[in-house]
Design a protein around this motif. Sequence first.
Motif, mmCIF file in Angstrom:
data_model
loop_
_atom_site.group_PDB
_atom_site.id
_atom_site.type_symbol
_atom_site.label_atom_id
_atom_site.label_comp_id
_atom_site.label_asym_id
_atom_site.label_seq_id
_atom_site.Cartn_x
_atom_site.Cartn_y
_atom_site.Cartn_z
ATOM 1 N N LEU A 64 33.915 92.901 46.972
ATOM 2 C CA LEU A 64 34.333 93.990 47.854
ATOM 3 C C LEU A 64 35.112 95.082 47.139
ATOM 4 C CD1 LEU A 64 35.298 91.963 51.036
ATOM 5 C CD2 LEU A 64 33.246 93.331 50.627
ATOM 6 N N SER A 65 35.895 94.707 46.137
ATOM 7 C CA SER A 65 36.751 95.713 45.483
ATOM 8 C C SER A 65 36.161 96.303 44.207
ATOM 9 C CB SER A 65 38.122 95.103 45.169
ATOM 10 O OG SER A 65 37.971 94.027 44.266
ATOM 11 N N GLY A 66 35.078 95.750 43.703
ATOM 12 C CA GLY A 66 34.487 96.270 42.465
ATOM 13 C C GLY A 66 35.259 95.834 41.239
ATOM 14 N N GLY A 67 35.069 96.540 40.154
ATOM 15 C CA GLY A 67 35.730 96.209 38.886
ATOM 16 C C GLY A 67 34.989 96.845 37.727
ATOM 17 N N THR A 68 34.968 96.176 36.587
ATOM 18 C CA THR A 68 34.280 96.709 35.413
ATOM 19 C C THR A 68 33.417 95.622 34.774
ATOM 20 O OG1 THR A 68 36.077 96.140 33.890
ATOM 21 C CG2 THR A 68 36.140 98.343 34.893
ATOM 22 N N VAL A 69 32.377 96.086 34.083
ATOM 23 C CA VAL A 69 31.553 95.226 33.236
ATOM 24 C C VAL A 69 31.674 95.828 31.840
ATOM 25 C CG1 VAL A 69 29.266 94.283 32.771
ATOM 26 C CG2 VAL A 69 29.950 94.791 35.128
ATOM 27 N N ILE A 70 32.085 95.005 30.881
ATOM 28 C CA ILE A 70 32.329 95.499 29.526
ATOM 29 C C ILE A 70 31.378 94.814 28.557
ATOM 30 C CG2 ILE A 70 34.040 95.770 27.677
ATOM 31 C CD1 ILE A 70 36.184 95.384 29.947
ATOM 32 N N ILE A 71 30.672 95.636 27.774
ATOM 33 C CA ILE A 71 29.825 95.138 26.681
ATOM 34 C C ILE A 71 30.533 95.510 25.380
ATOM 35 C CG2 ILE A 71 27.599 95.315 25.498
ATOM 36 C CD1 ILE A 71 27.320 94.017 28.203
ATOM 37 N N TYR A 72 30.791 94.510 24.548
ATOM 38 C CA TYR A 72 31.455 94.740 23.270
ATOM 39 C C TYR A 72 30.415 94.925 22.161
ATOM 40 C CZ TYR A 72 35.638 93.281 25.725
ATOM 41 O OH TYR A 72 36.670 93.200 26.626
ATOM 42 N N PRO A 73 30.802 95.558 21.052
ATOM 43 C CA PRO A 73 29.846 95.772 19.952
ATOM 44 C C PRO A 73 29.237 94.478 19.406
ATOM 45 C CG PRO A 73 31.773 97.146 19.641
ATOM 46 C CD PRO A 73 32.082 96.234 20.796
ATOM 47 N N VAL A 114 33.806 90.680 32.487
ATOM 48 C CA VAL A 114 33.930 91.426 33.730
ATOM 49 C C VAL A 114 35.379 91.372 34.194
ATOM 50 C CG1 VAL A 114 31.541 91.033 34.447
ATOM 51 C CG2 VAL A 114 33.308 89.401 35.127
ATOM 52 N N THR A 115 35.755 92.354 35.027
ATOM 53 C CA THR A 115 37.082 92.375 35.628
ATOM 54 C C THR A 115 36.925 92.609 37.129
ATOM 55 O OG1 THR A 115 37.409 94.763 35.399
ATOM 56 C CG2 THR A 115 38.073 93.387 33.515
ATOM 57 N N GLY A 116 38.024 92.448 37.859
ATOM 58 C CA GLY A 116 38.006 92.697 39.297
ATOM 59 C C GLY A 116 37.199 91.633 40.014
ATOM 60 N N SER A 117 36.458 92.059 41.039
ATOM 61 C CA SER A 117 35.674 91.098 41.838
ATOM 62 C C SER A 117 34.211 91.033 41.387
ATOM 63 C CB SER A 117 35.761 91.468 43.323
ATOM 64 O OG SER A 117 35.177 92.740 43.543
ATOM 65 N N ILE A 118 33.944 91.438 40.158
ATOM 66 C CA ILE A 118 32.589 91.361 39.589
ATOM 67 C C ILE A 118 32.343 89.939 39.090
ATOM 68 C CG2 ILE A 118 31.024 92.270 37.818
ATOM 69 C CD1 ILE A 118 31.832 94.376 39.856
ATOM 70 N N VAL A 119 31.133 89.422 39.344
ATOM 71 C CA VAL A 119 30.747 88.092 38.880
ATOM 72 C C VAL A 119 29.517 88.252 37.986
ATOM 73 C CG1 VAL A 119 29.933 85.801 39.585
ATOM 74 C CG2 VAL A 119 31.603 87.017 41.003
ATOM 75 N N GLN A 120 29.586 87.672 36.780
ATOM 76 C CA GLN A 120 28.437 87.732 35.872
ATOM 77 C C GLN A 120 27.290 86.892 36.427
ATOM 78 O OE1 GLN A 120 29.194 87.298 31.619
ATOM 79 N NE2 GLN A 120 31.384 87.266 32.057
ATOM 80 N N ALA A 121 26.073 87.376 36.269
ATOM 81 C CA ALA A 121 24.894 86.634 36.708
ATOM 82 C C ALA A 121 23.925 86.539 35.542
ATOM 83 C CB ALA A 121 24.232 87.344 37.888
ATOM 84 N N ASN A 122 23.430 85.343 35.326
ATOM 85 C CA ASN A 122 22.429 85.146 34.275
ATOM 86 C C ASN A 122 21.086 84.910 34.940
ATOM 87 O OD1 ASN A 122 24.258 85.384 32.121
ATOM 88 N ND2 ASN A 122 24.964 83.290 32.468
ATOM 89 N N LEU A 123 20.447 85.995 35.349
ATOM 90 C CA LEU A 123 19.175 85.918 36.065
ATOM 91 C C LEU A 123 18.000 86.296 35.172
ATOM 92 C CD1 LEU A 123 20.368 87.650 39.358
ATOM 93 C CD2 LEU A 123 20.142 85.197 38.924
ATOM 94 N N GLY A 124 18.170 86.169 33.887
ATOM 95 C CA GLY A 124 17.106 86.520 32.955
ATOM 96 C C GLY A 124 17.127 87.970 32.520
ATOM 97 N N PHE A 125 18.116 88.735 32.986
ATOM 98 C CA PHE A 125 18.244 90.131 32.554
ATOM 99 C C PHE A 125 19.150 90.178 31.328
ATOM 100 C CE2 PHE A 125 17.307 90.465 37.090
ATOM 101 C CZ PHE A 125 16.237 91.343 37.065
ATOM 102 N N PRO A 126 18.692 90.750 30.235
ATOM 103 C CA PRO A 126 19.509 90.781 29.014
ATOM 104 C C PRO A 126 20.662 91.776 29.137
ATOM 105 C CG PRO A 126 17.526 92.064 28.693
ATOM 106 C CD PRO A 126 17.408 91.425 30.051
ATOM 107 N N PHE A 127 21.629 91.606 28.267
ATOM 108 C CA PHE A 127 22.692 92.586 28.096
ATOM 109 C C PHE A 127 22.929 92.747 26.601
ATOM 110 C CE2 PHE A 127 24.643 88.448 28.888
ATOM 111 C CZ PHE A 127 25.534 88.312 27.840
ATOM 112 N N SER A 128 23.239 93.966 26.177
ATOM 113 C CA SER A 128 23.436 94.204 24.743
ATOM 114 C C SER A 128 24.118 95.547 24.514
ATOM 115 C CB SER A 128 22.096 94.192 24.003
ATOM 116 O OG SER A 128 21.363 95.355 24.306
ATOM 117 N N PRO A 129 24.758 95.679 23.353
ATOM 118 C CA PRO A 129 25.285 96.999 22.979
ATOM 119 C C PRO A 129 24.126 97.897 22.549
ATOM 120 C CG PRO A 129 25.624 95.457 21.187
ATOM 121 C CD PRO A 129 25.042 94.676 22.336
#
Length: 173
Positions: A57-66, A72-87
């Motif tokens: 409900l309150s949002g937050g941040t998603v941070i990708i490091y080098p 993640v911060t705030g009310s964000i929850v990481q999901a591993n649904l097969g979608f990649p993440f990368s710098p």
Amino acid sequence: MIFSGIFLKSGIRVFVWTVLLLLTHLFVSAQQQPPRPVTIYVNPSQGLIFGAFFQGLSGGTVIIYPDGSRTVTGSIVQANLGFPFSPAIFEIDANPGTLITIMNGPDVTLSGSNGGFLQLHVGASSTGSPFIATAVPPARTLVRIGGTLIVGSPLANPAGSYSGSFLVTFIQE
């Protein structure tokens, strides 16, 4: 006779100057060639990717490091649904020893497929800034750049796919 004496003295002078110029050449070194301009290669499949996550409900941040990690911060929850993440990954083609400074552009607004907008702040690089190119061509120096995605409430930022582009400037010094 006078004419041949002047010619002889003149010939000796030319010989002496020639010898001096040849000796001077042994002690003089030329300036090195100017550096060739750097070339930046961007692989579209290696852009800054935040992957999948759920927003509270309150949002937050998603941070990708080098280094490729994600938090993640705030009310964000990481999901591993097969979608990649990368710098974002850039390849720098430059002479070894070239000093390069990275200048991040301003924050950008990403537009969503279902409406809404997210803010993106371009983050730090894996090399730091400035850095010295070390790879010997044809190899390239890899630079990974992370970022922070600022996510609001679900009403302001509905679920969907968000996209946009950001600016990074590489300055050869």
